[in-house]
Design a protein around this motif. Structure first.
Motif, short mmCIF file in Angstrom:
data_model
loop_
_atom_site.label_atom_id
_atom_site.label_comp_id
_atom_site.label_asym_id
_atom_site.label_seq_id
_atom_site.Cartn_x
_atom_site.Cartn_y
_atom_site.Cartn_z
N ASP A 1 0.82 -1.21 0.00
CA ASP A 1 0.00 0.00 0.00
C ASP A 1 0.86 1.26 0.00
N LEU A 2 1.97 1.19 0.74
CA LEU A 2 2.86 2.35 0.82
C LEU A 2 3.57 2.57 -0.50
N ALA A 3 4.07 1.46 -1.08
CA ALA A 3 4.87 1.58 -2.29
C ALA A 3 4.06 2.11 -3.46
N ASN B 1 12.25 6.12 -11.81
CA ASN B 1 13.57 6.65 -11.54
C ASN B 1 13.90 7.75 -12.51
N LYS B 2 14.97 8.49 -12.17
CA LYS B 2 15.46 9.48 -13.14
C LYS B 2 16.77 8.96 -13.72
N GLN B 3 16.66 8.05 -14.62
CA GLN B 3 17.86 7.48 -15.25
C GLN B 3 17.79 7.71 -16.74
N PHE C 1 13.77 2.22 -15.01
CA PHE C 1 12.90 3.30 -14.57
C PHE C 1 12.13 2.99 -13.30
N ARG C 2 11.77 1.73 -13.11
CA ARG C 2 10.90 1.45 -11.97
C ARG C 2 11.70 1.48 -10.67
N ARG C 3 10.99 1.82 -9.57
CA ARG C 3 11.65 1.87 -8.28
C ARG C 3 11.18 0.75 -7.36
#
Lengths: 172, 102
Positions: free
Chosen positions: A80-82, A89-91, B26-28
């Motif tokens: 639930d938190l995730a 991400n910023k890649q 991209f995914r975390r």
């Protein structure tokens, strides 16, 4: 035949649609379900290329085994938190490089056309007579030519089982 | 013999691989990153099968089979690692698992 093309488009749509949804869904359960759709599409493509044994293995092992394991783990951890957090991400640099590399690759092959594949000439000889089924042919090769990798794979599975139990258990 | 050209299959598997790479980068959420790896493995398997069919040999089938075996082992160990990380840290965000950085 036309039916093959139609089937290819159908399975390719399943594969790509499932793949895109897998990496974009916020909820991990939705991602897993989309991945199952994608894997089923890949299984269909296997069947289209007369790999019946791998079609069955793909469904039994991947969809029935690995993905159920994934879903178990997703249910075990609290997500639930995730789901509320920032998902991406910023890649951009690395991703741009990867996309550019593949685009260059595809562009090169489109530019060169069929000449790019020297090995892809349609083979004249088949390894086994067509009367033999796909599974029998695979078994023959697996237990003669690839016997050592087969044994190594069994040891690898044993190590994986022991490692997973050691890591997941609180006290040995 | 199907009429679908080999290049269609190869292009499809390249696109599927790129989807896997994009998800991986991209995914975390660590579970989604793991699923992206499965996507990439499937793309490679599709390439193996395509070439195997084109060359009328079963060796590619066996390679894909071994890839699946390794993927199964990897999934078992990887999910155990994910469970342990979640138990110890209470998070699934890969950016929060950075104790080697500090």
């Amino acid at each position: 035949m036309l039916i093959d093309t139609v089937l290819f488009y159908m399975f390719a749509a399943l594969v790509l649609g499932g793949g895109v949804l897998t990496i974009t869904r916020r909820n991990a359960v939705h991602s897993a379900i989309s991945l199952i759709v994608s894997l089923l599409g890949v299984a269909g493509l296997y069947l289209l290329q007369q790999a019946e044994f791998l079609f069955a293995v793909q469904i039994v092992l991947y969809v029935g085994g690995i993905m159920v394991l994934f879903l178990f783990v997703i249910m075990l951890v609290n997500l639930d938190l995730a789901a509320k957090e920032r998902q991406f991400n910023k890649q951009w640099l690395v991703a741009l490089a990867a996309v550019a590399a593949v685009a260059a690759e595809i562009g090169y092959f489109i530019y060169r056309g069929k000449d790019a594949f020297h090995i892809a000439e349609p083979a004249t000889m088949a390894l086994a007579p067509p009367a033999l089924g796909n599974t029998e042919m695979l078994a023959d090769t697996l237990f003669s030519e690839y016997l050592l990798p087969f044994e190594i794979a069994s040891i690898l599975l044993l190590v994986a089982v022991v490692g997973a139990v050691v890591m997941a258990k609180k006290r040995i | 013999m199907t009429e679908v050209p080999i290049s269609w299959f190869l292009t499809l598997s390249a696109v599927l691989f790129v989807l896997g790479v994009a998800g991986f980068l991209f995914r975390r959420n660590i579970i989604t990153v793991f699923m992206s790896i499965e996507l990439m493995l499937n793309a490679v398997n599709l390439t193996f099968i395509t070439f195997s069919y084109q060359l009328k040999r079963v060796n590619g089938h066996l390679f894909a089979f071994f890839v699946m075996v390794v993927a199964a082992a990897e999934a078992a160990v990887g999910l155990a690692i994910i469970l342990t990380i979640f138990k110890n840290r209470g998070t699934l965000n890969i950016d929060d698992v950075d104790s080697m950085k500090n």
